[in-house]
Design a protein around this motif. Structure first.
Motif, PDB file in Angstrom:
ATOM      1  N   ASN A 145       0.833  -1.210   0.000  1.00  0.00           N
ATOM      2  CA  ASN A 145       0.000   0.000   0.000  1.00  0.00           C
ATOM      3  C   ASN A 145       0.865   1.255   0.000  1.00  0.00           C
ATOM      4  OD1 ASN A 145      -2.220  -1.684   0.110  1.00  0.00           O
ATOM      5  ND2 ASN A 145      -2.537  -1.428   2.311  1.00  0.00           N
ATOM      6  N   ASN A 146       1.954   1.234   0.769  1.00  0.00           N
ATOM      7  CA  ASN A 146       2.874   2.373   0.785  1.00  0.00           C
ATOM      8  C   ASN A 146       3.500   2.586  -0.587  1.00  0.00           C
ATOM      9  OD1 ASN A 146       2.433   3.012   3.487  1.00  0.00           O
ATOM     10  ND2 ASN A 146       4.177   1.836   4.229  1.00  0.00           N
ATOM     11  N   TRP A 147       3.907   1.512  -1.233  1.00  0.00           N
ATOM     12  CA  TRP A 147       4.460   1.631  -2.580  1.00  0.00           C
ATOM     13  C   TRP A 147       3.476   2.323  -3.517  1.00  0.00           C
ATOM     14  CZ3 TRP A 147       6.547  -4.059  -3.213  1.00  0.00           C
ATOM     15  CH2 TRP A 147       7.831  -4.138  -2.650  1.00  0.00           C
ATOM     16  N   ALA A 148       2.212   1.909  -3.451  1.00  0.00           N
ATOM     17  CA  ALA A 148       1.193   2.482  -4.333  1.00  0.00           C
ATOM     18  C   ALA A 148       1.012   3.972  -4.062  1.00  0.00           C
ATOM     19  CB  ALA A 148      -0.136   1.741  -4.152  1.00  0.00           C
ATOM     20  N   VAL A 149       1.052   4.360  -2.786  1.00  0.00           N
ATOM     21  CA  VAL A 149       0.917   5.774  -2.426  1.00  0.00           C
ATOM     22  C   VAL A 149       2.094   6.578  -2.970  1.00  0.00           C
ATOM     23  CG1 VAL A 149       0.982   7.386  -0.477  1.00  0.00           C
ATOM     24  CG2 VAL A 149      -0.516   5.387  -0.395  1.00  0.00           C
ATOM     25  N   VAL A 150       3.310   6.046  -2.815  1.00  0.00           N
ATOM     26  CA  VAL A 150       4.501   6.746  -3.305  1.00  0.00           C
ATOM     27  C   VAL A 150       4.442   6.907  -4.824  1.00  0.00           C
ATOM     28  CG1 VAL A 150       7.006   6.623  -3.548  1.00  0.00           C
ATOM     29  CG2 VAL A 150       5.941   6.033  -1.365  1.00  0.00           C
ATOM     30  N   ASN A 151       4.090   5.853  -5.529  1.00  0.00           N
ATOM     31  CA  ASN A 151       4.010   5.928  -6.991  1.00  0.00           C
ATOM     32  C   ASN A 151       2.956   6.933  -7.431  1.00  0.00           C
ATOM     33  OD1 ASN A 151       6.012   4.016  -7.373  1.00  0.00           O
ATOM     34  ND2 ASN A 151       4.574   2.297  -7.391  1.00  0.00           N
ATOM     35  N   GLY A 152       1.831   6.944  -6.748  1.00  0.00           N
ATOM     36  CA  GLY A 152       0.785   7.901  -7.092  1.00  0.00           C
ATOM     37  C   GLY A 152       1.209   9.335  -6.834  1.00  0.00           C
ATOM     38  N   ALA A 153       1.894   9.569  -5.712  1.00  0.00           N
ATOM     39  CA  ALA A 153       2.358  10.917  -5.396  1.00  0.00           C
ATOM     40  C   ALA A 153       3.429  11.385  -6.376  1.00  0.00           C
ATOM     41  CB  ALA A 153       2.898  10.955  -3.960  1.00  0.00           C
ATOM     42  N   GLU A 154       4.282  10.451  -6.820  1.00  0.00           N
ATOM     43  CA  GLU A 154       5.335  10.801  -7.785  1.00  0.00           C
ATOM     44  C   GLU A 154       4.723  11.238  -9.124  1.00  0.00           C
ATOM     45  OE1 GLU A 154       7.964  10.200 -11.109  1.00  0.00           O
ATOM     46  OE2 GLU A 154       6.601   8.576 -10.531  1.00  0.00           O
ATOM     47  N   LYS A 155       3.672  10.564  -9.535  1.00  0.00           N
ATOM     48  CA  LYS A 155       3.035  10.900 -10.814  1.00  0.00           C
ATOM     49  C   LYS A 155       2.220  12.184 -10.732  1.00  0.00           C
ATOM     50  CE  LYS A 155       2.704   6.059 -12.270  1.00  0.00           C
ATOM     51  NZ  LYS A 155       1.780   4.909 -12.518  1.00  0.00           N
ATOM     52  N   SER A 156       1.595  12.441  -9.573  1.00  0.00           N
ATOM     53  CA  SER A 156       0.723  13.614  -9.442  1.00  0.00           C
ATOM     54  C   SER A 156       1.403  14.800  -8.789  1.00  0.00           C
ATOM     55  CB  SER A 156      -0.519  13.234  -8.621  1.00  0.00           C
ATOM     56  OG  SER A 156      -0.150  12.784  -7.327  1.00  0.00           O
ATOM     57  N   ALA A 157       2.694  14.682  -8.486  1.00  0.00           N
ATOM     58  CA  ALA A 157       3.471  15.766  -7.859  1.00  0.00           C
ATOM     59  C   ALA A 157       2.849  16.220  -6.540  1.00  0.00           C
ATOM     60  CB  ALA A 157       3.621  16.949  -8.809  1.00  0.00           C
ATOM     61  N   LYS A 158       2.447  15.249  -5.721  1.00  0.00           N
ATOM     62  CA  LYS A 158       1.887  15.576  -4.419  1.00  0.00           C
ATOM     63  C   LYS A 158       2.879  15.259  -3.310  1.00  0.00           C
ATOM     64  CE  LYS A 158      -3.004  15.143  -5.542  1.00  0.00           C
ATOM     65  NZ  LYS A 158      -4.293  14.473  -5.245  1.00  0.00           N
ATOM     66  N   ARG A 159       2.809  16.078  -2.283  1.00  0.00           N
ATOM     67  CA  ARG A 159       3.651  15.839  -1.125  1.00  0.00           C
ATOM     68  C   ARG A 159       3.142  14.633  -0.348  1.00  0.00           C
ATOM     69  NH1 ARG A 159       3.324  21.654  -1.333  1.00  0.00           N
ATOM     70  NH2 ARG A 159       5.395  22.503  -1.781  1.00  0.00           N
ATOM     71  N   LEU A 160       4.020  14.041   0.435  1.00  0.00           N
ATOM     72  CA  LEU A 160       3.686  12.876   1.248  1.00  0.00           C
ATOM     73  C   LEU A 160       3.618  13.259   2.723  1.00  0.00           C
ATOM     74  CD1 LEU A 160       6.054  10.197  -0.340  1.00  0.00           C
ATOM     75  CD2 LEU A 160       3.560  10.266  -0.553  1.00  0.00           C
ATOM     76  N   VAL A 161       2.774  12.545   3.462  1.00  0.00           N
ATOM     77  CA  VAL A 161       2.769  12.602   4.918  1.00  0.00           C
ATOM     78  C   VAL A 161       3.061  11.191   5.399  1.00  0.00           C
ATOM     79  CG1 VAL A 161       1.395  12.994   7.004  1.00  0.00           C
ATOM     80  CG2 VAL A 161       1.129  14.511   5.027  1.00  0.00           C
ATOM     81  N   LEU A 162       4.045  11.047   6.262  1.00  0.00           N
ATOM     82  CA  LEU A 162       4.396   9.713   6.746  1.00  0.00           C
ATOM     83  C   LEU A 162       4.384   9.689   8.275  1.00  0.00           C
ATOM     84  CD1 LEU A 162       7.666   9.623   7.801  1.00  0.00           C
ATOM     85  CD2 LEU A 162       7.954  10.102   5.374  1.00  0.00           C
ATOM     86  N   ILE A 163       3.938   8.553   8.806  1.00  0.00           N
ATOM     87  CA  ILE A 163       3.917   8.331  10.254  1.00  0.00           C
ATOM     88  C   ILE A 163       4.626   7.019  10.531  1.00  0.00           C
ATOM     89  CG2 ILE A 163       2.496   7.942  12.297  1.00  0.00           C
ATOM     90  CD1 ILE A 163       0.351   9.653  11.054  1.00  0.00           C
ATOM     91  N   SER A 164       5.631   7.076  11.393  1.00  0.00           N
ATOM     92  CA  SER A 164       6.398   5.874  11.728  1.00  0.00           C
ATOM     93  C   SER A 164       7.009   6.047  13.111  1.00  0.00           C
ATOM     94  CB  SER A 164       7.483   5.619  10.677  1.00  0.00           C
ATOM     95  OG  SER A 164       8.116   4.375  10.910  1.00  0.00           O
ATOM     96  N   CYS A 165       7.858   5.105  13.489  1.00  0.00           N
ATOM     97  CA  CYS A 165       8.563   5.157  14.782  1.00  0.00           C
ATOM     98  C   CYS A 165      10.048   5.366  14.539  1.00  0.00           C
ATOM     99  CB  CYS A 165       8.395   3.855  15.554  1.00  0.00           C
ATOM    100  SG  CYS A 165       6.728   3.484  16.070  1.00  0.00           S
ATOM    101  N   LEU A 166      10.684   6.147  15.395  1.00  0.00           N
ATOM    102  CA  LEU A 166      12.138   6.206  15.380  1.00  0.00           C
ATOM    103  C   LEU A 166      12.688   4.866  15.879  1.00  0.00           C
ATOM    104  CD1 LEU A 166      12.951   9.778  16.775  1.00  0.00           C
ATOM    105  CD2 LEU A 166      12.827   9.032  14.393  1.00  0.00           C
ATOM    106  N   ASP A 167      13.724   4.400  15.242  1.00  0.00           N
ATOM    107  CA  ASP A 167      14.312   3.100  15.570  1.00  0.00           C
ATOM    108  C   ASP A 167      15.262   3.253  16.755  1.00  0.00           C
ATOM    109  OD1 ASP A 167      15.413   0.615  15.683  1.00  0.00           O
ATOM    110  OD2 ASP A 167      16.066   0.535  13.594  1.00  0.00           O
TER     111      ASP A 167
END
Length: 439
Positions: A223-245
């Motif tokens: 799902n993340n891959w699909a979001v990244v590919n879509g944002a790359e094609k539409s020139a949209k910024r990303l919002v990401l939520i994760s944990c620091l390792d």
């Protein structure tokens, strides 16, 4: 937006339970008022709940307060403090904000309800590359105006967005029954993704640009891959939520150009500019210290649109995406994903969990840290909520704010209806006061 609805109301007493349907409320107002009067006179033994989400998770949280006026013999129902967002979006007791004080933080156009349960939020930087509001991200302490009042913020910061998502997903709530289900990273990612589908920034659905915690090989990674590919094609910024390792080597704990993340499968390669590092070190020094001590720290970041690049690997040309972080924020959480504003709060959250208490962690968004209680107990008979306050310092300014807060609790809740702990004392850990007794 659809019309506001009236839902059935349930009165639960010691002897029996009465449910007043919509028809009774509308056509038999005297009968309905009689039930409210009884609840008012028997607060300790009668519980009133709204049935706007009957049968759903958290039904017991939608309790209502029976109110009265001695001047004109009037009786009515009101939502309890910090419960407005628990009701159905079309319920008359619903509110965007859990606490009415949160609505005073932002200008009116920053958060809008566009349909029941769906919101449009204004960020300092829009998610479409061409969008830019021209306002800077609000600082953690808003500036004072000339009359001494805090300014309403013209946009919601990325930290405020994380708080909004946490609250709408009710991740800041805890009930003993939650121990019966798994509350792990996959659960948190699922809850956040659900809420993102109800939030838009400008014309962009947050769900379409949100990357969440994912393990390698999982569906969430795809799902993340699909979001990244879509944002790359539409020139949209990303919002990401994760944990620091927290398991990274010492040399990786200095945030030199990249973010050491865990459960970030499907994320693009992230570039962290020096000014972003400076902002994190300046505004989130406590959270970074928590991370370096092994605590669980969540990160939310907004990036420029991803850019596809290529690299040579074993004689093959491999495509990959990279993007630059333009804003980021951190939030320390417990093992149950309850936000924590200090190590002392961590002690209390752990104790509340061990004692199987029901509570909420209020979130301050971009407001003042000392406005909201540290926790709110929801299981004390005769009280809508009982504020819990942890006092951890003894500086003159801090003590002045403490005195104001204690005065406020005394006036609003009354003697014995609030709890506090002086965590700064040398023997504090061995002398934590007992919490108010639960029902």
């Amino acid at each position: 937006m659809s019309d506001i609805k009236i839902y059935p109301i349930r009165f639960t007493g010691q002897v029996r339970t009465i449910e007043c349907d919509v028809e009774l409320q509308k056509n038999q107002p005297d009968e309905f008022k009689r039930y409210i009067r009884f609840a008012c006179q028997n607060r300790a033994t009668t519980q009133v709940t709204c049935q706007c989400r009957s049968g759903s998770e958290g039904e017991s949280q939608r309790r209502l307060k029976a109110c009265s006026s001695s001047k004109n013999d009037n009786y009515w129902l009101a939502r309890w403090s910090n419960s407005g967002s628990e009701h159905a979006p079309d319920c008359r007791f619903y509110s965007i904000w859990a606490d009415d004080r949160q609505s005073q933080i932002y200008a009116s156009e920053v958060v809008k309800t566009i349909s029941p349960g769906c919101f449009r939020i204004k960020l300092p930087t829009g998610l479409q590359k061409k969008e830019a509001s021209g306002v800077k991200a609000p600082a953690r302490q808003p500036a004072l105006t000339v009359d001494g009042k805090r300014q309403r913020q013209p946009a919601m910061s990325i930290l405020g967005l994380m708080h909004f998502m946490w609250e709408k997903a009710e991740i800041n709530h805890w009930h003993p029954n939650f121990d019966k289900r798994t509350r792990d990273d996959a659960w948190a990612a699922w809850r956040l993704k659900q809420i993102a589908g109800k939030i838009s920034v400008g014309k962009t659905s947050l769900d379409s640009v949100l990357l969440t915690l994912a393990k390698p090989g999982s569906q969430a990674m795809k799902n993340n891959w699909a979001v990244v590919n879509g944002a790359e094609k539409s020139a949209k910024r990303l919002v990401l939520i994760s944990c620091l390792d927290s398991s990274v080597r010492e040399e990786q704990r200095n945030l030199k150009g990249s973010l050491p993340l865990i459960l970030s499968a499907g994320f693009p390669y992230l570039v962290l500019p020096s000014d972003s590092i400076d902002r994190l070190e300046r505004s989130f020094s406590r959270e970074l210290s928590d991370w370096r001590r092994g605590k669980k720290v969540m990160l939310i970041a907004e990036t420029d649109p991803p850019v596809k690049k290529f690299k040579q690997l074993n004689g093959k040309t491999i495509p990959y995406n990279t993007c630059t972080v333009i804003d980021a924020a951190l939030m320390t959480v417990s093992d149950r994903f309850i936000p924590l504003d200090s190590s002392w709060e961590g002690v209390i959250e752990e104790k509340l969990w061990q004692e199987k208490r029901q509570f909420i962690k209020p979130l301050r968004y971009d407001g003042e840290a000392d406005v909201f209680p540290d926790f709110l107990l929801q299981d004390v008979p005769g009280s809508d909520v009982v504020p819990l306050e942890v006092f951890g310092m003894t500086t003159p300014d801090y003590l002045a704010r403490k005195a104001e807060k204690l005065k406020h609790y005394q006036e609003e809740y009354g003697e014995g209806k609030w709890w506090s702990w002086d965590a700064h004392k040398s023997d504090a850990l061995s002398n934590i006061p007992a919490f108010p007794a639960k029902g």
